[in-house]
Motif scaffolding. Structure first.
Motif, short mmCIF file in Angstrom:
data_model
loop_
_atom_site.label_atom_id
_atom_site.label_comp_id
_atom_site.label_asym_id
_atom_site.label_seq_id
_atom_site.Cartn_x
_atom_site.Cartn_y
_atom_site.Cartn_z
N ASN A 202 -19.79 -26.85 11.13
CA ASN A 202 -20.71 -25.79 11.16
C ASN A 202 -21.53 -26.03 9.94
O ASN A 202 -21.55 -25.18 9.21
N GLN A 204 -24.29 -25.37 7.41
CA GLN A 204 -25.33 -24.00 7.15
C GLN A 204 -26.53 -24.28 6.78
O GLN A 204 -27.02 -25.34 6.32
N TRP A 210 -31.89 -19.69 10.90
CA TRP A 210 -30.52 -20.02 10.62
C TRP A 210 -29.95 -19.08 9.51
O TRP A 210 -28.63 -18.88 9.56
N LYS A 211 -30.69 -18.69 8.67
CA LYS A 211 -29.97 -17.92 7.73
C LYS A 211 -29.57 -16.28 8.10
O LYS A 211 -28.75 -16.10 7.48
N ASN A 215 -21.09 -15.86 11.06
CA ASN A 215 -19.99 -16.98 10.98
C ASN A 215 -19.04 -17.01 12.16
O ASN A 215 -18.02 -17.45 12.18
N GLN A 230 -18.24 -27.05 6.44
CA GLN A 230 -19.78 -26.63 6.31
C GLN A 230 -20.49 -27.60 5.55
O GLN A 230 -21.95 -27.31 5.46
#
Length: 278
Positions: A202, A204, A210-211, A215, A230
């Protein structure tokens, strides 16, 4: 009689299988005695519009109105975000960053109630044995840009990839030798499909839309007993069975303590009580 109706984004679009509607709609009402998915003609004291822009409905409804956000829809001109904000009494969001952004658009209360898991749905956990061989990624194909850079490191670590999505993923040229399995995203099969993997990836990002992402992929994987990578360092660290077992124990405890959907019900009830007092 139920006094709270949740009007989901699924209902707004007229389609099934939308993850946010399951997480922030169905799972919520399944654990909330006073709430149900919206029924036309039913009388409600409160309506929660889950990412649903029924401005006309909100204008005519006389009870308490809450707009529930889980995406940065204000980045897209096609959504009636500001217009809908004017009609509701409060806003809930899936992340604090999203809440901060929306506070610039309204003086209404904006509260983060994070995505959580209906633990009753999770009846199986991963049994970890030997070094990891398969990793899984799941989500909408519009987010494939987050996955493509990961494939280089899969090749380097002799790992193969399962992609669970609404569209097929294609490996880039530099990922030769990585086995790929594309599976359709289906809530009836996704738990078993994920359990075919040893690790969930996943990645980040702090850029663009995307920010603001929650979760929810991470906590769903943890609820299944799957460790989550991540970063590249995570991926390398989690290859041995011993590390994945350690991460599994930590993840399952975290889900129990922090990510049970019943906590979201409590937070929603507190918000509604505060709005009633006003």
């Amino acid at each position: 009689m139920k006094t709270i109706g949740v009007l989901t984004f699924e209902r707004y679009l007229g389609k099934k299988g939308i993850g946010s509607s399951r997480i922030r709609g169905e799972w919520l009402v399944n654990n909330w005695d006073d709430a149900e998915l919206f029924v036309q003609g039913q009388h409600y004291e409160v309506i929660i519009y889950q990412k649903a822009y029924w401005v006309e409905h909100a204008k005519s409804f006389k009870g308490i109105k809450i707009l529930d956000f889980c995406d940065a829809d204000f980045l897209h001109w096609g959504y009636r975000t500001k217009e809908m904000l004017e009609e509701v009494d409060a806003v809930t969001t899936s992340t604090e960053l999203l809440a901060e952004a929306l506070r610039a658009f309204t003086n209404k209360p904006v509260i983060c109630i994070p995505d959580r898991i209906d633990i009753n749905e999770i009846t199986k956990h991963k049994y970890h044995k030997g070094d990891a061989r398969w990793v899984a990624w799941f989500g909408y194909s519009s987010n494939f840009d987050m996955l493509r850079p990961v494939t280089h490191f899969l090749k380097k670590n002799n790992l193969n990839l399962i992609v669970i999505s609404n569209s097929g993923f294609t490996l880039p040229i530099n990922a030769g030798g990585v086995q790929l399995r594309n599976l359709p995203h289906n809530w009836d099969t996704i738990y078993d499909d994920l359990l075919e993997a040893d690790i969930v990836v996943n990645p980040q990002s702090s850029r663009g839309k995307w920010k603001y992402k929650s979760n929810n992929k991470t906590i769903l994987a943890q609820a299944l007993g799957l460790p989550v990578a991540q970063t590249v360092k995570d991926l390398e660290r989690l290859k041995p069975e011993t590390e994945r077992r350690k991460e599994q124990v930590k993840g399952l405890q975290e889900v129990k303590d922090k990510w049970d959907i019943k906590l979201s019900v409590i937070e929603m009830e507190k918000l509604i009580e505060s709005l009633k007092k006003k």
